[in-house]
Motif scaffolding. Structure first.
Motif, mmCIF file in Angstrom:
data_model
loop_
_atom_site.group_PDB
_atom_site.id
_atom_site.type_symbol
_atom_site.label_atom_id
_atom_site.label_comp_id
_atom_site.label_asym_id
_atom_site.label_seq_id
_atom_site.Cartn_x
_atom_site.Cartn_y
_atom_site.Cartn_z
ATOM 1 N N PHE A 41 -16.078 37.484 8.890
ATOM 2 C CA PHE A 41 -15.130 36.490 8.388
ATOM 3 C C PHE A 41 -13.795 36.598 9.131
ATOM 4 O O PHE A 41 -13.196 35.587 9.508
ATOM 5 C CB PHE A 41 -14.926 36.692 6.889
ATOM 6 C CG PHE A 41 -13.930 35.738 6.276
ATOM 7 C CD1 PHE A 41 -14.215 34.387 6.169
ATOM 8 C CD2 PHE A 41 -12.702 36.203 5.814
ATOM 9 C CE1 PHE A 41 -13.298 33.514 5.609
ATOM 10 C CE2 PHE A 41 -11.783 35.340 5.251
ATOM 11 C CZ PHE A 41 -12.087 33.983 5.148
ATOM 12 N N ILE A 42 -13.325 37.823 9.355
ATOM 13 C CA ILE A 42 -12.079 38.018 10.102
ATOM 14 C C ILE A 42 -12.224 37.451 11.516
ATOM 15 O O ILE A 42 -11.331 36.769 12.039
ATOM 16 C CB ILE A 42 -11.709 39.507 10.147
ATOM 17 C CG1 ILE A 42 -11.321 39.993 8.742
ATOM 18 C CG2 ILE A 42 -10.561 39.759 11.129
ATOM 19 C CD1 ILE A 42 -11.152 41.496 8.640
ATOM 20 N N ILE A 101 -12.023 33.638 11.400
ATOM 21 C CA ILE A 101 -10.662 33.154 11.201
ATOM 22 C C ILE A 101 -9.879 33.192 12.515
ATOM 23 O O ILE A 101 -9.175 32.239 12.871
ATOM 24 C CB ILE A 101 -9.939 33.991 10.127
ATOM 25 C CG1 ILE A 101 -10.575 33.751 8.749
ATOM 26 C CG2 ILE A 101 -8.461 33.656 10.091
ATOM 27 C CD1 ILE A 101 -10.477 32.333 8.248
ATOM 28 N N ALA A 129 -11.209 30.430 14.765
ATOM 29 C CA ALA A 129 -10.817 29.111 14.265
ATOM 30 C C ALA A 129 -9.354 28.819 14.582
ATOM 31 O O ALA A 129 -9.007 27.687 14.942
ATOM 32 C CB ALA A 129 -11.061 29.029 12.765
ATOM 33 N N LEU A 135 -15.550 22.130 9.931
ATOM 34 C CA LEU A 135 -15.605 23.189 8.921
ATOM 35 C C LEU A 135 -17.040 23.483 8.509
ATOM 36 O O LEU A 135 -17.430 24.644 8.366
ATOM 37 C CB LEU A 135 -14.779 22.775 7.694
ATOM 38 C CG LEU A 135 -13.263 22.845 7.833
ATOM 39 C CD1 LEU A 135 -12.594 22.221 6.611
ATOM 40 C CD2 LEU A 135 -12.799 24.283 8.025
ATOM 41 N N PHE A 178 -18.655 27.192 9.137
ATOM 42 C CA PHE A 178 -19.054 28.062 8.037
ATOM 43 C C PHE A 178 -20.561 28.241 7.976
ATOM 44 O O PHE A 178 -21.050 29.295 7.590
ATOM 45 C CB PHE A 178 -18.504 27.529 6.717
ATOM 46 C CG PHE A 178 -17.064 27.886 6.500
ATOM 47 C CD1 PHE A 178 -16.700 29.159 6.124
ATOM 48 C CD2 PHE A 178 -16.068 26.947 6.708
ATOM 49 C CE1 PHE A 178 -15.372 29.501 5.945
ATOM 50 C CE2 PHE A 178 -14.730 27.280 6.536
ATOM 51 C CZ PHE A 178 -14.380 28.565 6.150
ATOM 52 N N LEU A 200 -16.686 27.736 1.330
ATOM 53 C CA LEU A 200 -15.507 27.072 1.882
ATOM 54 C C LEU A 200 -14.200 27.551 1.252
ATOM 55 O O LEU A 200 -13.132 27.096 1.632
ATOM 56 C CB LEU A 200 -15.637 25.550 1.704
ATOM 57 C CG LEU A 200 -16.817 24.893 2.428
ATOM 58 C CD1 LEU A 200 -16.898 23.419 2.063
ATOM 59 C CD2 LEU A 200 -16.694 25.055 3.939
ATOM 60 N N ILE A 201 -14.293 28.466 0.283
ATOM 61 C CA ILE A 201 -13.094 28.965 -0.393
ATOM 62 C C ILE A 201 -12.631 30.251 0.305
ATOM 63 O O ILE A 201 -13.343 31.258 0.270
ATOM 64 C CB ILE A 201 -13.365 29.261 -1.878
ATOM 65 C CG1 ILE A 201 -13.880 27.999 -2.587
ATOM 66 C CG2 ILE A 201 -12.113 29.786 -2.565
ATOM 67 C CD1 ILE A 201 -14.326 28.228 -4.013
ATOM 68 N N PRO A 202 -11.492 30.209 0.978
ATOM 69 C CA PRO A 202 -11.033 31.395 1.709
ATOM 70 C C PRO A 202 -10.946 32.636 0.822
ATOM 71 O O PRO A 202 -10.576 32.559 -0.340
ATOM 72 C CB PRO A 202 -9.633 30.978 2.205
ATOM 73 C CG PRO A 202 -9.675 29.481 2.242
ATOM 74 C CD PRO A 202 -10.561 29.076 1.089
ATOM 75 N N PHE A 203 -11.351 33.759 1.408
ATOM 76 C CA PHE A 203 -11.318 35.090 0.791
ATOM 77 C C PHE A 203 -12.396 35.252 -0.289
ATOM 78 O O PHE A 203 -13.088 36.259 -0.311
ATOM 79 C CB PHE A 203 -9.927 35.413 0.227
ATOM 80 C CG PHE A 203 -8.853 35.321 1.272
ATOM 81 C CD1 PHE A 203 -8.773 36.266 2.282
ATOM 82 C CD2 PHE A 203 -7.941 34.271 1.267
ATOM 83 C CE1 PHE A 203 -7.797 36.173 3.269
ATOM 84 C CE2 PHE A 203 -6.964 34.177 2.244
ATOM 85 C CZ PHE A 203 -6.899 35.132 3.246
ATOM 86 N N ASN A 240 -15.045 33.642 -0.324
ATOM 87 C CA ASN A 240 -16.337 33.527 0.355
ATOM 88 C C ASN A 240 -16.862 34.864 0.880
ATOM 89 O O ASN A 240 -18.030 34.976 1.244
ATOM 90 C CB ASN A 240 -16.279 32.492 1.479
ATOM 91 C CG ASN A 240 -15.186 32.765 2.489
ATOM 92 O OD1 ASN A 240 -14.570 33.839 2.488
ATOM 93 N ND2 ASN A 240 -14.926 31.789 3.346
ATOM 94 N N ILE A 241 -16.004 35.880 0.911
ATOM 95 C CA ILE A 241 -16.465 37.209 1.313
ATOM 96 C C ILE A 241 -17.507 37.733 0.323
ATOM 97 O O ILE A 241 -18.438 38.451 0.687
ATOM 98 C CB ILE A 241 -15.267 38.182 1.410
ATOM 99 C CG1 ILE A 241 -14.305 37.707 2.510
ATOM 100 C CG2 ILE A 241 -15.722 39.603 1.682
ATOM 101 C CD1 ILE A 241 -12.974 38.432 2.509
#
Length: 249
Positions: free
Chosen positions: A39-40, A43, A46, A81, A85, A217-220, A222-223
């Protein structure tokens, strides 16, 4: 139709509660760490490339239709997006497949109240890798022949206006396929039989896949989606089919 579709998101919520329980936290840490690192990386990528990707997908409209750019630009932002994702999820699941398979086993043990699987060991986890990664590659073989025409469609003027909705619908279906496959594989259900079962439970499957899709699609948050989706899909399997099998025995 509405009731089955609404039952799907409930499984994701219950899956999230399960992975936070003390007995399952250990089996969540490794896939969660993998998910966080990817995920990092997503980001960072992106932030560097997002604007260029949107410009690439945007159609070149004639001057007399230029006013439409302000209307369709959000659609192509959404398309980028979606692709980002979904690609992130696909890569994360290939890497984390053995851990997800083991997590699905342990969730099934908790839900059923009995343990028919081998005990956890690193040797057992390594032994699962060829099977689980092979199954992930089977998903990729299912995904690519359907995704490539959609990708081509995004570059066709006018027709690319329908690309984003089609990507979203396909992505929702693939989320159901992706995560229901873990308990199915653990129970030696063939790929074709799993797809047939998902089609039989179409609305529940789309409801579950849609909930996973939105959560990604929800940041953080989604981890946590990957392990929660594995647990939720296992609940889905046990209650919708596994419970029937238990009764039959």
């Amino acid at each position: 139709m509405l009731k089955p579709a609404l039952s799907g998101p409930q499984y994701l919520g219950e899956g999230l509660k399960l992975i936070l329980s003390p007995g399952l936290r250990l089996f969540v840490l490794l896939p969660l760490t993998i998910n966080l690192l990817l995920f990092i990386g997503l980001i960072v990528l992106a932030m560097q490339q997002f604007g260029g990707w949107v410009d690439t997908f945007m159609p070149n409209l004639p001057d007399w239709l230029s006013f439409l750019e302000y209307l369709i630009w959000p659609l192509f932002v959404l398309l980028v997006l979606v692709i980002m994702f979904f690609s992130f999820t696909l890569l994360a699941n290939i890497i984390a497949a053995p851990f997800n398979g083991f997590l699905a086993e342990k969730v099934e043990v908790v839900v059923r109240g009995r343990d028919d699987f081998p005990p956890f060991s690193w040797n057992e986890l390594l032994a699962m890798m060829p099977r689980t990664i092979g199954r992930e590659l089977r998903k990729l073989a299912y995904f690519l022949p359907r995704a490539i025409p959609l990708l081509i469609l995004t570059f066709v003027p006018v027709l690319n206006l329908i690309a984003a909705p089609l990507w979203i619908l396909f992505g929702i279906w693939m989320m159901a396929v992706q995560y229901i496959d873990y308990p199915c594989d653990n129970n030696k259900v063939s790929w074709d039989d799993m797809l047939a079962w998902l089609r039989e439970k179409r609305w529940q499957s789309l409801g579950f896949g849609g909930a996973v899709y939105v959560a990604l699609l929800i940041p953080f948050f989604n981890i946590l989606v990957m392990p929660a989706a594995v647990a939720g899909a296992t609940l889905f399997w046990v209650r919708e089919r596994g419970a029937v099998d238990i009764v039959a025995q």
